[in-house]
Design a protein around this motif. Structure first.
Motif, PDB file in Angstrom:
ATOM      1  N   GLN A 182     -23.117  -2.104   6.553  1.00  0.00           N
ATOM      2  CA  GLN A 182     -22.798  -3.527   6.607  1.00  0.00           C
ATOM      3  C   GLN A 182     -23.227  -4.118   7.948  1.00  0.00           C
ATOM      4  N   ASN A 183     -23.001  -3.401   9.031  1.00  0.00           N
ATOM      5  CA  ASN A 183     -23.413  -3.887  10.354  1.00  0.00           C
ATOM      6  C   ASN A 183     -24.928  -3.897  10.496  1.00  0.00           C
ATOM      7  N   ARG A 184     -25.570  -2.863  10.008  1.00  0.00           N
ATOM      8  CA  ARG A 184     -27.025  -2.739  10.126  1.00  0.00           C
ATOM      9  C   ARG A 184     -27.755  -3.845   9.362  1.00  0.00           C
ATOM     10  N   TYR A 185     -27.254  -4.155   8.167  1.00  0.00           N
ATOM     11  CA  TYR A 185     -27.928  -5.115   7.292  1.00  0.00           C
ATOM     12  C   TYR A 185     -27.164  -6.438   7.167  1.00  0.00           C
ATOM     13  N   LYS A 186     -26.360  -6.780   8.133  1.00  0.00           N
ATOM     14  CA  LYS A 186     -25.396  -7.876   7.995  1.00  0.00           C
ATOM     15  C   LYS A 186     -25.972  -9.187   7.460  1.00  0.00           C
ATOM     16  N   ASP A 187     -27.176  -9.557   7.843  1.00  0.00           N
ATOM     17  CA  ASP A 187     -27.744 -10.810   7.363  1.00  0.00           C
ATOM     18  C   ASP A 187     -28.741 -10.615   6.229  1.00  0.00           C
ATOM     19  N   ARG A 188     -28.934  -9.350   5.805  1.00  0.00           N
ATOM     20  CA  ARG A 188     -29.962  -9.073   4.796  1.00  0.00           C
ATOM     21  C   ARG A 188     -29.412  -8.424   3.529  1.00  0.00           C
ATOM     22  N   LEU A 189     -28.107  -8.136   3.485  1.00  0.00           N
ATOM     23  CA  LEU A 189     -27.506  -7.444   2.353  1.00  0.00           C
ATOM     24  C   LEU A 189     -26.125  -8.004   2.070  1.00  0.00           C
ATOM     25  N   ASN A 190     -25.862  -8.321   0.806  1.00  0.00           N
ATOM     26  CA  ASN A 190     -24.503  -8.658   0.372  1.00  0.00           C
ATOM     27  C   ASN A 190     -23.774  -7.350   0.089  1.00  0.00           C
ATOM     28  N   MET A 191     -22.493  -7.309   0.399  1.00  0.00           N
ATOM     29  CA  MET A 191     -21.711  -6.116   0.091  1.00  0.00           C
ATOM     30  C   MET A 191     -20.343  -6.533  -0.446  1.00  0.00           C
ATOM     31  N   ILE A 192     -19.992  -5.960  -1.591  1.00  0.00           N
ATOM     32  CA  ILE A 192     -18.703  -6.210  -2.236  1.00  0.00           C
ATOM     33  C   ILE A 192     -18.055  -4.855  -2.530  1.00  0.00           C
ATOM     34  N   ALA A 193     -16.767  -4.770  -2.294  1.00  0.00           N
ATOM     35  CA  ALA A 193     -16.012  -3.559  -2.647  1.00  0.00           C
ATOM     36  C   ALA A 193     -15.154  -3.872  -3.874  1.00  0.00           C
ATOM     37  N   VAL A 194     -15.048  -2.898  -4.762  1.00  0.00           N
ATOM     38  CA  VAL A 194     -14.186  -3.030  -5.942  1.00  0.00           C
ATOM     39  C   VAL A 194     -13.163  -1.911  -5.871  1.00  0.00           C
ATOM     40  N   HIS A 195     -11.886  -2.284  -5.752  1.00  0.00           N
ATOM     41  CA  HIS A 195     -10.838  -1.264  -5.752  1.00  0.00           C
ATOM     42  C   HIS A 195     -10.456  -0.955  -7.193  1.00  0.00           C
ATOM     43  N   MET A 196     -10.741   0.281  -7.600  1.00  0.00           N
ATOM     44  CA  MET A 196     -10.492   0.752  -8.963  1.00  0.00           C
ATOM     45  C   MET A 196      -9.324   1.742  -8.925  1.00  0.00           C
ATOM     46  N   PRO A 197      -8.180   1.371  -9.472  1.00  0.00           N
ATOM     47  CA  PRO A 197      -7.042   2.296  -9.434  1.00  0.00           C
ATOM     48  C   PRO A 197      -7.269   3.513 -10.326  1.00  0.00           C
ATOM     49  N   ARG A 198      -6.831   4.650  -9.820  1.00  0.00           N
ATOM     50  CA  ARG A 198      -6.909   5.891 -10.611  1.00  0.00           C
ATOM     51  C   ARG A 198      -5.535   6.341 -11.069  1.00  0.00           C
ATOM     52  N   SER A 199      -4.507   5.688 -10.568  1.00  0.00           N
ATOM     53  CA  SER A 199      -3.132   6.017 -10.950  1.00  0.00           C
ATOM     54  C   SER A 199      -2.279   4.771 -10.724  1.00  0.00           C
ATOM     55  N   GLU A 200      -1.057   4.825 -11.171  1.00  0.00           N
ATOM     56  CA  GLU A 200      -0.146   3.692 -10.980  1.00  0.00           C
ATOM     57  C   GLU A 200       0.101   3.434  -9.488  1.00  0.00           C
ATOM     58  N   GLU A 201       0.156   4.483  -8.695  1.00  0.00           N
ATOM     59  CA  GLU A 201       0.368   4.324  -7.249  1.00  0.00           C
ATOM     60  C   GLU A 201      -0.778   3.565  -6.587  1.00  0.00           C
ATOM     61  N   ASP A 202      -1.973   3.645  -7.167  1.00  0.00           N
ATOM     62  CA  ASP A 202      -3.143   2.951  -6.620  1.00  0.00           C
ATOM     63  C   ASP A 202      -3.077   1.437  -6.818  1.00  0.00           C
TER      64      ASP A 202
END
Length: 149
Positions: free
Chosen positions: A55-75
């Motif tokens: 993200q730092n290296r490509y900050k102005d040249r790459l979009n980055m999105i994170a998707v939090h995918m739960p694997r259990s109820e605690e997640d």
């Protein structure tokens, strides 16, 4: 998802952390890396410094999105998701997918999982194993080089 398929709409988030993002925000100017992770995934946490570096290296040249995918109820504990994201310095938009809507749209079954889309929103690379983090960088570089031509 299969290679060259279009990026799905980013719908169904239970919440967004670090700002909401629409598919239209990601199409047109630069490639996009969408990565699936979970707070209970050790490998995901181990990859975070590398992703922050990208993200730092490509900050102005790459979009980055994170998707939090739960694997259990605690997640599904939003406070814990926020805590882990803060501990790992995640500043990109985080789609919290407690209802697995985006996970289903991608047909994703793994964390960590990495999807790279070109600037017009076509899937150009997918990987699930963390041993290939250098491959992720190579694929991003390839897309950026294609754009310069």
């Amino acid at each position: 998802m299969k290679l060259h398929e279009q990026m799905p709409e980013l719908y169904g988030a239970t919440t967004w952390l670090n700002g909401r993002c629409e598919r239209e925000d990601l199409i047109g100017e630069k490639p996009t890396l969408i990565h699936f992770w979970s707070i209970s995934c050790r490998a995901c946490k181990e990859d975070m410094p590398y992703l922050t570096g990208l993200q730092n290296r490509y900050k102005d040249r790459l979009n980055m999105i994170a998707v939090h995918m739960p694997r259990s109820e605690e997640d599904r504990n939003l406070q814990q998701i926020k805590k882990v994201a803060a501990q790992h310095g995640m500043t990109q938009s985080i789609f919290v997918d407690d209802n697995l809507k985006l996970t289903e749209a991608f047909g994703n079954q793994f964390v960590p999982a990495y999807y790279i889309f070109d600037k017009v929103g076509r899937l150009r690379h997918f990987q699930t194993d963390r041993s290939g983090m250098n491959m992720l960088k190579k694929r991003i570089d390839r897309l950026l080089n294609e754009m310069r031509r």
